[in-house]
Scaffold this active site. Sequence first.
Site, mmCIF file in Angstrom:
data_model
loop_
_atom_site.group_PDB
_atom_site.id
_atom_site.type_symbol
_atom_site.label_atom_id
_atom_site.label_comp_id
_atom_site.label_asym_id
_atom_site.label_seq_id
_atom_site.Cartn_x
_atom_site.Cartn_y
_atom_site.Cartn_z
ATOM 1 N N HIS A 125 0.812 -1.216 0.000
ATOM 2 C CA HIS A 125 0.000 0.000 0.000
ATOM 3 C C HIS A 125 0.848 1.270 0.000
ATOM 4 O O HIS A 125 0.339 2.359 -0.300
ATOM 5 C CB HIS A 125 -0.994 -0.004 1.169
ATOM 6 C CG HIS A 125 -0.396 0.270 2.512
ATOM 7 N ND1 HIS A 125 -0.042 -0.725 3.393
ATOM 8 C CD2 HIS A 125 -0.105 1.435 3.150
ATOM 9 C CE1 HIS A 125 0.430 -0.195 4.502
ATOM 10 N NE2 HIS A 125 0.423 1.126 4.375
ATOM 11 N N ASP A 155 0.263 -7.718 1.596
ATOM 12 C CA ASP A 155 0.618 -6.294 1.618
ATOM 13 C C ASP A 155 2.133 -6.099 1.642
ATOM 14 O O ASP A 155 2.654 -5.235 2.342
ATOM 15 C CB ASP A 155 -0.024 -5.588 2.811
ATOM 16 C CG ASP A 155 -0.059 -4.069 2.628
ATOM 17 O OD1 ASP A 155 0.110 -3.598 1.481
ATOM 18 O OD2 ASP A 155 -0.236 -3.352 3.625
ATOM 19 N N SER A 232 4.754 2.853 7.757
ATOM 20 C CA SER A 232 4.415 1.673 6.967
ATOM 21 C C SER A 232 5.584 1.243 6.096
ATOM 22 O O SER A 232 6.176 2.050 5.388
ATOM 23 C CB SER A 232 3.199 1.960 6.081
ATOM 24 O OG SER A 232 2.033 2.046 6.844
#
Length: 482
Positions: A125, A155, A232
């Site tokens: 993402h 992911d 992230s």
Amino acid sequence: MRNTFQLLLASVLGGMFTLGCYFLIFPQKEMLDDNNGLSSNKNVDVIPAVYSNLPRAEAAEETDFTVIAESSVNAVVHVKNVSIAPTNPLMEFFYGSSAQGGQMIVGTGSGVIISPDGYIITNNHVINGAKKVEVTLNNKKTYDAEIVGVDKTTDIALLKINAGELPSLGFGDSDNLKVGEWVLAVGNPYNLTSTVTAGIVSAKARDIRMNGNNSQIESFIQTDAAVNPGNSGGALVNVRGELIGINTAISSQTGSYVGYSFAVPSNIAKKVIEDILEFGNVQRAYLGINYDELDSEKAEKYGVSTSQGVIITRVADKGAASEAGLKDNDVIVKMDNVKINKFADLQGFLGSKRPGDKVKVTVLRDNQNKQVDLVLKNQFGKESFGANDFSKSLIGDLKPLSSKNAQKFDLDYGMEITSLNNKTLYSKYGIENGDMILAIEDQKIQSEEEVEELLRYYQSKEYINVLILKQNGTYGYVRLRE
């Protein structure tokens, strides 16, 4: 007055006499000396201490994170994603990205250098939809990055830069990670480069239903190390300086850290990266079962003696479980040396394996533990269990969108129904052959395999939401298995 004085004197003399008799009759006990501890007489009554043989835990104040932090920040990079965003996301979802045009936006995140020659792991993402990806090292040098491969299911994404010899982090074994163990989160929250926070492992094998990032394998490491937007794709590191997770998500009503953060375990991330490099895609290992996750209520329902584990509700023909001799109503309690208390444990274990791997499965059958050897199979191999089993039974036969419909509705995703098997969809919702499936649980689909995977993932739900586009151009949600 004189009588009172005589009475007082008699009382004092009587007390002195009594005290003297006490010291003559009873043995004396030594008292603690204020200056030197015990006095010379060692005959002292004490309460014995009880010591266990448990391994000594490192106290927080005795743990030195400085060396680990220094090596980690040099292996963690800042990732910039330059992409085109639609001006109206709702219109883009229904009509495609070209309907409304878009504007250039920049997103940021983190990544971890995992090899000296410039391979970098991050979250899918973080770089999703990127027209250009830039990576900035801790020394402020910036490089254009190539997207080597991505896996939406976990992911995870793999990047590559050409920058000579680089500092890197090696993978640790996330299966050996213990709850309560110290960890560091390293990343670039809010564009603050080289940020290190410390915490402990709060839990393992967490399923947080992170659908917004298209993550379908969910067996996260939960930690209380502070993680915020921008972290992230960054590193979760143990006290030995090993990469044991990729920071991926937070659980918050505000969008910022409130005490819970989640990381993809290193064993899953490592396997995904190895598959991308070796095969170009991710090899899924499959047991060939339908399942239910136990609790006390379901244990009573199925008539089993445990409220923990994953119970097999159906064994698929010619699947790995069938060939190993597993049966309906078996409760999976261990895979190799990994305890299986819930489905996220099983999912995390399988996520680190590939077809052809041999594992030992321990099941509870008739209140007795039974161990069998099992060879995992390809998730969508027709020879293994009958591919697209769920999609055929819950919906029907599907095919990719025709060029006519793709052009008519300006879509680059979706599947057409060619033969409707679920007659309830027709009687309740008016769904017919030729209508199109666009998304399952708000996740766009582009192949029959993705439909199958999503239906299997959500099989334990009471119903599954499916977005349908009818041939006349109307949209609507249907509920499978309601």
